[in-house]
Motif scaffolding. Structure first.
Motif, PDB file in Angstrom:
ATOM      1  N   ASN A 100      70.988  24.695  53.590  1.00  0.00           N
ATOM      2  CA  ASN A 100      69.822  23.744  53.142  1.00  0.00           C
ATOM      3  C   ASN A 100      69.059  23.440  53.866  1.00  0.00           C
ATOM      4  O   ASN A 100      67.690  22.463  54.204  1.00  0.00           O
ATOM      5  CB  ASN A 100      70.568  22.868  52.419  1.00  0.00           C
ATOM      6  CG  ASN A 100      70.732  23.055  51.060  1.00  0.00           C
ATOM      7  OD1 ASN A 100      70.045  24.149  50.484  1.00  0.00           O
ATOM      8  ND2 ASN A 100      71.917  23.564  50.968  1.00  0.00           N
ATOM      9  N   MET A 101      69.872  22.988  55.584  1.00  0.00           N
ATOM     10  CA  MET A 101      69.085  22.476  56.898  1.00  0.00           C
ATOM     11  C   MET A 101      68.073  23.632  57.551  1.00  0.00           C
ATOM     12  O   MET A 101      67.625  23.511  58.336  1.00  0.00           O
ATOM     13  CB  MET A 101      70.242  21.973  57.020  1.00  0.00           C
ATOM     14  CG  MET A 101      70.871  20.746  56.852  1.00  0.00           C
ATOM     15  SD  MET A 101      72.216  19.679  58.034  1.00  0.00           S
ATOM     16  CE  MET A 101      70.961  19.393  59.279  1.00  0.00           C
ATOM     17  N   GLY A 102      68.347  24.692  57.250  1.00  0.00           N
ATOM     18  CA  GLY A 102      67.512  25.918  57.176  1.00  0.00           C
ATOM     19  C   GLY A 102      68.138  26.578  59.078  1.00  0.00           C
ATOM     20  O   GLY A 102      67.741  27.872  59.536  1.00  0.00           O
ATOM     21  N   ASP A 103      69.628  26.222  59.364  1.00  0.00           N
ATOM     22  CA  ASP A 103      70.343  26.569  60.070  1.00  0.00           C
ATOM     23  C   ASP A 103      70.940  28.134  59.670  1.00  0.00           C
ATOM     24  O   ASP A 103      72.520  27.455  59.572  1.00  0.00           O
ATOM     25  CB  ASP A 103      71.408  25.528  60.379  1.00  0.00           C
ATOM     26  CG  ASP A 103      71.719  26.332  62.279  1.00  0.00           C
ATOM     27  OD1 ASP A 103      71.751  27.390  62.410  1.00  0.00           O
ATOM     28  OD2 ASP A 103      72.291  25.058  62.633  1.00  0.00           O
ATOM     29  N   TYR A 104      70.140  29.168  59.360  1.00  0.00           N
ATOM     30  CA  TYR A 104      71.046  30.198  59.063  1.00  0.00           C
ATOM     31  C   TYR A 104      71.886  31.015  59.744  1.00  0.00           C
ATOM     32  O   TYR A 104      73.011  31.112  59.418  1.00  0.00           O
ATOM     33  CB  TYR A 104      70.024  30.953  58.674  1.00  0.00           C
ATOM     34  CG  TYR A 104      68.723  30.845  57.809  1.00  0.00           C
ATOM     35  CD1 TYR A 104      68.780  29.513  56.510  1.00  0.00           C
ATOM     36  CD2 TYR A 104      67.387  30.546  57.729  1.00  0.00           C
ATOM     37  CE1 TYR A 104      68.031  29.199  55.433  1.00  0.00           C
ATOM     38  CE2 TYR A 104      66.756  30.300  57.184  1.00  0.00           C
ATOM     39  CZ  TYR A 104      66.926  29.626  55.950  1.00  0.00           C
ATOM     40  OH  TYR A 104      65.549  28.962  54.976  1.00  0.00           O
ATOM     41  N   PRO A 105      71.672  31.021  60.947  1.00  0.00           N
ATOM     42  CA  PRO A 105      72.927  31.573  61.794  1.00  0.00           C
ATOM     43  C   PRO A 105      74.495  30.619  61.676  1.00  0.00           C
ATOM     44  O   PRO A 105      75.677  31.255  61.320  1.00  0.00           O
ATOM     45  CB  PRO A 105      72.765  31.464  62.832  1.00  0.00           C
ATOM     46  CG  PRO A 105      71.133  31.105  63.136  1.00  0.00           C
ATOM     47  CD  PRO A 105      70.812  30.278  62.282  1.00  0.00           C
ATOM     48  N   LYS A 106      73.972  29.817  61.372  1.00  0.00           N
ATOM     49  CA  LYS A 106      75.434  28.735  61.129  1.00  0.00           C
ATOM     50  C   LYS A 106      76.209  28.795  59.710  1.00  0.00           C
ATOM     51  O   LYS A 106      76.954  28.850  59.817  1.00  0.00           O
ATOM     52  CB  LYS A 106      75.417  26.555  62.245  1.00  0.00           C
ATOM     53  CG  LYS A 106      75.422  26.831  63.100  1.00  0.00           C
ATOM     54  CD  LYS A 106      75.148  25.248  63.628  1.00  0.00           C
ATOM     55  CE  LYS A 106      75.500  24.877  64.638  1.00  0.00           C
ATOM     56  NZ  LYS A 106      75.693  23.981  65.912  1.00  0.00           N
ATOM     57  N   ALA A 107      75.106  28.883  58.745  1.00  0.00           N
ATOM     58  CA  ALA A 107      75.519  28.948  57.784  1.00  0.00           C
ATOM     59  C   ALA A 107      75.859  29.810  57.326  1.00  0.00           C
ATOM     60  O   ALA A 107      76.768  30.662  56.884  1.00  0.00           O
ATOM     61  CB  ALA A 107      73.991  28.942  56.825  1.00  0.00           C
ATOM     62  N   LEU A 108      75.328  30.986  57.882  1.00  0.00           N
ATOM     63  CA  LEU A 108      76.385  32.536  58.053  1.00  0.00           C
ATOM     64  C   LEU A 108      77.707  32.503  58.356  1.00  0.00           C
ATOM     65  O   LEU A 108      78.449  33.276  58.178  1.00  0.00           O
ATOM     66  CB  LEU A 108      74.760  34.568  58.372  1.00  0.00           C
ATOM     67  CG  LEU A 108      76.130  35.342  58.551  1.00  0.00           C
ATOM     68  CD1 LEU A 108      75.877  35.813  57.171  1.00  0.00           C
ATOM     69  CD2 LEU A 108      74.727  35.533  59.400  1.00  0.00           C
ATOM     70  N   LEU A 109      77.871  31.844  59.240  1.00  0.00           N
ATOM     71  CA  LEU A 109      79.197  32.020  60.508  1.00  0.00           C
ATOM     72  C   LEU A 109      80.424  30.805  59.181  1.00  0.00           C
ATOM     73  O   LEU A 109      81.091  31.430  59.218  1.00  0.00           O
ATOM     74  CB  LEU A 109      79.080  31.378  61.394  1.00  0.00           C
ATOM     75  CG  LEU A 109      79.884  30.982  62.622  1.00  0.00           C
ATOM     76  CD1 LEU A 109      80.447  32.495  62.581  1.00  0.00           C
ATOM     77  CD2 LEU A 109      79.907  30.568  63.461  1.00  0.00           C
ATOM     78  N   SER A 110      79.987  29.942  58.659  1.00  0.00           N
ATOM     79  CA  SER A 110      80.520  29.379  58.239  1.00  0.00           C
ATOM     80  C   SER A 110      80.823  30.051  56.899  1.00  0.00           C
ATOM     81  O   SER A 110      82.297  29.992  56.202  1.00  0.00           O
ATOM     82  CB  SER A 110      80.033  28.209  58.015  1.00  0.00           C
ATOM     83  OG  SER A 110      79.459  26.813  58.730  1.00  0.00           O
ATOM     84  N   HIS A 111      79.938  30.598  55.886  1.00  0.00           N
ATOM     85  CA  HIS A 111      80.359  30.981  54.907  1.00  0.00           C
ATOM     86  C   HIS A 111      81.211  32.833  55.225  1.00  0.00           C
ATOM     87  O   HIS A 111      81.641  32.867  54.010  1.00  0.00           O
ATOM     88  CB  HIS A 111      79.030  31.606  53.628  1.00  0.00           C
ATOM     89  CG  HIS A 111      78.199  30.909  53.469  1.00  0.00           C
ATOM     90  ND1 HIS A 111      78.685  30.031  52.795  1.00  0.00           N
ATOM     91  CD2 HIS A 111      77.107  30.423  53.530  1.00  0.00           C
ATOM     92  CE1 HIS A 111      77.942  28.889  52.135  1.00  0.00           C
ATOM     93  NE2 HIS A 111      76.558  29.002  52.131  1.00  0.00           N
ATOM     94  N   GLU A 112      80.442  33.312  56.437  1.00  0.00           N
ATOM     95  CA  GLU A 112      81.613  34.588  56.351  1.00  0.00           C
ATOM     96  C   GLU A 112      83.078  33.913  56.213  1.00  0.00           C
ATOM     97  O   GLU A 112      84.134  34.617  56.650  1.00  0.00           O
ATOM     98  CB  GLU A 112      80.833  35.234  57.720  1.00  0.00           C
ATOM     99  CG  GLU A 112      80.200  36.118  56.908  1.00  0.00           C
ATOM    100  CD  GLU A 112      79.041  36.456  58.915  1.00  0.00           C
ATOM    101  OE1 GLU A 112      79.903  36.013  59.752  1.00  0.00           O
ATOM    102  OE2 GLU A 112      78.317  37.649  58.547  1.00  0.00           O
TER     103      GLU A 112
END
Length: 260
Positions: free
Chosen positions: A91-103
């Motif tokens: 939601n903050m637009g930080d997609y690399p961190k989002a992807l890492l967290s979801h993985e």
């Protein structure tokens, strides 16, 4: 009580209840007790629902620290923490961190849950959503199709999460310009949502709006008009007049009228 208010959409009251629960737990429990982690997580959820993502993330971080200290490494609550942080980063637009967290959430769930558990479907959905936002449509589609497969195996045929899966896949096809497939999946999503959701539910309005977009892009302006109209009516029932979603739906309707 906080969770009840949350489900009702009354996030300020939910936050107040969660904060009171936290105060009681803080006085009576050790600093690394899992219940304190649960309180931080719930407070984070309330802030996330209200759109205050930095404060949500701060609380999710505290929940994660406690859970990391007090729980085994493959505990579902740790996966929940990674999942929630991933949603906030997205939601903050930080997609690399989002992807890492979801993985990371997915890895834990894969170790600790059956292969067709709905939470694994949620992880695939979240990973697919991030790839979609990053513009990597093949990877998005791959993850979203896996989510759909799990949900088809584990949920009733009219479950809202199945509707979500069809909608997500449709959006990928829409963004790749494959409008026939987009329409097919949006129709499936709409069918489920009409069966399982109240008429003023925003997801139903989103389906109407998405159908309108596809019809507009295929030049079928009369059908686009019909669905945009339904989307606006839905938004008027459930959103304040100045809400960006309702404003966008109204704009879509006004634009299609000019094309007819």
């Amino acid at each position: 009580m906080g969770l009840v208010y949350e489900n009702m959409g009354d996030y300020p009251k939910a936050l107040l209840s969660h904060e009171k629960a936290f105060e009681i737990r803080q006085q009576s429990l050790p600093t690394n007790h899992p219940d304190l982690g649960a309180s931080y997580n719930n407070i984070g959820n309330a802030y996330s629902d209200m759109g205050d993502y930095p404060t949500a993330l701060m609380n999710y971080d505290k929940a994660f620290e406690i859970r990391q200290e007090s729980l085994p490494p493959n505990h579902p609550d740790l996966a929940q923490s990674y999942n929630n942080m991933g949603l906030v980063y997205e939601n903050m637009g930080d997609y690399p961190k989002a992807l890492l967290s979801h993985e990371k959430a997915f890895e834990i769930r894969q170790q600790s849950l059956p292969t067709n558990h709905p939470s694994l479907g949620d992880s695939y959905t979240n990973i697919g959503s991030v790839y979609h936002n990053m513009g990597d449509y093949p990877k998005a589609l791959l993850s979203l199709e896996k989510a759909l497969e799990i949900r088809q195996q584990s949920l009733p045929s009219n479950h809202p999460r199945l509707g979500e899966s069809y909608n997500n896949i449709a959006n990928v096809y829409y963004n790749t310009g494959d409008y026939p497939k987009a329409l097919s999946f949006h129709e499936k999503a709409l069918s489920i949502r009409e069966q399982s959701l109240p008429m003023d539910h925003l997801d139903l309005g989103a389906s109407y709006n998405n159908m309108g977009l596809v019809y507009e892009n295929t030049g079928n302006y009369s059908k686009a008009h019909l669905f945009y109209e339904r989307a606006v009516q839905n938004g008027q029932q459930s959103l304040p007049p100045d809400h960006p979603t309702l404003q966008q739906r109204t704009k879509n309707l006004e634009n299609i009228k000019k094309k007819q």
